[in-house]
Design an enzyme around this catalytic site. Structure first.
Site, short mmCIF file in Angstrom:
data_model
loop_
_atom_site.label_atom_id
_atom_site.label_comp_id
_atom_site.label_asym_id
_atom_site.label_seq_id
_atom_site.Cartn_x
_atom_site.Cartn_y
_atom_site.Cartn_z
N LYS A 121 0.95 -1.13 0.14
CA LYS A 121 0.04 0.08 0.09
C LYS A 121 0.74 1.35 0.13
O LYS A 121 0.56 2.03 -0.66
CB LYS A 121 -0.95 0.07 1.20
CG LYS A 121 -1.66 -1.16 1.33
CD LYS A 121 -2.75 -1.13 2.64
CE LYS A 121 -2.17 -1.02 3.98
NZ LYS A 121 -1.40 -2.26 4.39
N ARG A 148 -9.70 1.01 9.01
CA ARG A 148 -9.34 -0.28 9.31
C ARG A 148 -10.58 -0.91 10.02
O ARG A 148 -10.40 -2.06 10.37
CB ARG A 148 -7.94 -0.36 9.90
CG ARG A 148 -6.70 -0.54 9.40
CD ARG A 148 -5.67 -0.23 10.38
NE ARG A 148 -4.31 -0.92 10.07
CZ ARG A 148 -3.33 -0.53 9.53
NH1 ARG A 148 -3.52 0.90 9.27
NH2 ARG A 148 -2.16 -1.11 9.35
N ARG A 156 12.00 -5.14 5.38
CA ARG A 156 11.85 -3.86 4.83
C ARG A 156 12.29 -2.97 5.53
O ARG A 156 12.50 -3.16 7.02
CB ARG A 156 10.25 -3.52 4.27
CG ARG A 156 9.49 -3.24 5.37
CD ARG A 156 7.90 -3.19 4.96
NE ARG A 156 7.11 -2.86 6.04
CZ ARG A 156 5.88 -2.79 5.88
NH1 ARG A 156 5.07 -2.74 4.66
NH2 ARG A 156 5.01 -2.69 6.91
N ARG A 216 11.09 -0.25 10.96
CA ARG A 216 10.10 -0.12 12.08
C ARG A 216 10.27 -1.22 13.14
O ARG A 216 10.41 -2.23 12.88
CB ARG A 216 8.77 0.01 11.19
CG ARG A 216 8.21 1.23 10.59
CD ARG A 216 7.06 0.97 9.66
NE ARG A 216 6.21 0.28 10.44
CZ ARG A 216 4.78 -0.05 9.71
NH1 ARG A 216 4.72 0.62 8.49
NH2 ARG A 216 3.97 -0.61 10.45
N ARG A 275 -0.80 -8.34 13.55
CA ARG A 275 -1.20 -7.40 12.65
C ARG A 275 -2.03 -7.99 11.54
O ARG A 275 -2.94 -7.45 11.03
CB ARG A 275 -0.02 -6.46 11.91
CG ARG A 275 0.41 -5.60 12.95
CD ARG A 275 1.93 -5.18 12.65
NE ARG A 275 2.11 -4.38 11.42
CZ ARG A 275 3.23 -4.08 10.88
NH1 ARG A 275 4.28 -4.46 11.20
NH2 ARG A 275 3.23 -3.30 9.62
#
Ligand code: AMP
Length: 233
Positions: free
Chosen positions: A28, A103, A142, A176, A187
């Protein structure tokens, strides 16, 4: 103001509100940044806004921090306040790409009210369909440039020159805290329990589009670009 504003290569004749739906790692953020650069739309990531609030030590940040670290969802009231403030800023008038919002059903309803107050409607909701199993590896590897936010991945997308950001030449990178294998599972569970039902909700409203989130980044970007052009034509 958006970092990309003013450098758009395609101009839109009217504002567009796009929603990107998908689990963590679906791409996203990557796609939102590409749409921002191409169309001058503003990427509005509630995750980024919340991380900024945590870093700044605001009340919202304090309310959000522990939930974010555990991979749960921050209460709607906290997220909505942050989103409302950001939407009130003038750079969003060209249109926005909502990345990571809504969400929950409550957030989706609140968004409708916020948009209609501004005379706007949802152009398209794009569900990025991916294999959950691939998301853990995508998310765990990432990282991003500490200066401009450009995203990288230890396996799938390294900077062209090792240790130097392709976009801005920055040499500091960040990872992160919640991008680790355990938190990603939480998540993903939160996504399936609370966010995935929005796919049917938006399908019922006739605004849902689906893309294959496992396809190449450029191929997805082309598909999303076509959707933006259709909804703003
Ligand atoms: P993201 O950057 O979108 O992956 O979001 C990181 C974390 O911020 C999530 O795991 C949630 O804890 C929190 N968060 C971001 N957006 C929302 C939202 N719309 N509602 C609730 N929590 C959110």
């Amino acid at each position: 103001m958006s970092a990309m504003e003013g450098s758009a290569t395609d101009t839109l004749t009217r504002p567009a509100v796009l929603i990107l739906l998908g689990p963590p790692g679906a791409g996203k953020g990557t796609q939102a940044r590409l749409l921002e650069a191409r169309f001058g739309l503003v990427q509005l990531s509630t995750g980024d806004l919340l991380r900024a609030a945590v870093a700044a030590g605001t009340e919202a940040g304090k309310a959000a921090q522990a939930v974010m670290e555990a991979g749960g969802l921050v209460p709607d009231s906290v997220v909505l306040e942050i989103l409302r403030d950001r939407l009130a800023q003038p750079d969003t008038r060209a249109g926005v790409i909502l990345d990571g919002f809504p969400r929950t059903a409550g957030q989706a309803e609140a968004l409708d009210a916020l948009l209609s107050a501004q005379g706007l409607g949802i152009g398209a909701v794009i569900s990025m369909e991916v294999d959950d199993a691939a998301m853990v590896a995508r998310v765990a590897g990432r990282y991003s440039c500490a200066s401009c936010g450009e995203g990288y991945h230890e396996t799938f997308k390294l900077p062209r020159q090792s240790g130097v950001c392709d976009q801005c030449g920055g040499t500091a990178f960040k990872h992160r805290a919640d991008d680790n294998a355990e938190t990603v599972q939480a998540r993903l569970s939160a996504y399936h329990a609370q966010t995935a039902p929005l796919i049917a909700y938006y399908a019922g409203r006739g605004v849902l589009q689906t893309v294959d989130g496992m396809a190449a980044i450029d191929a997805i970007a082309a598909e999303l670009g076509a959707i933006v052009q259709t909804v703003t034509a």
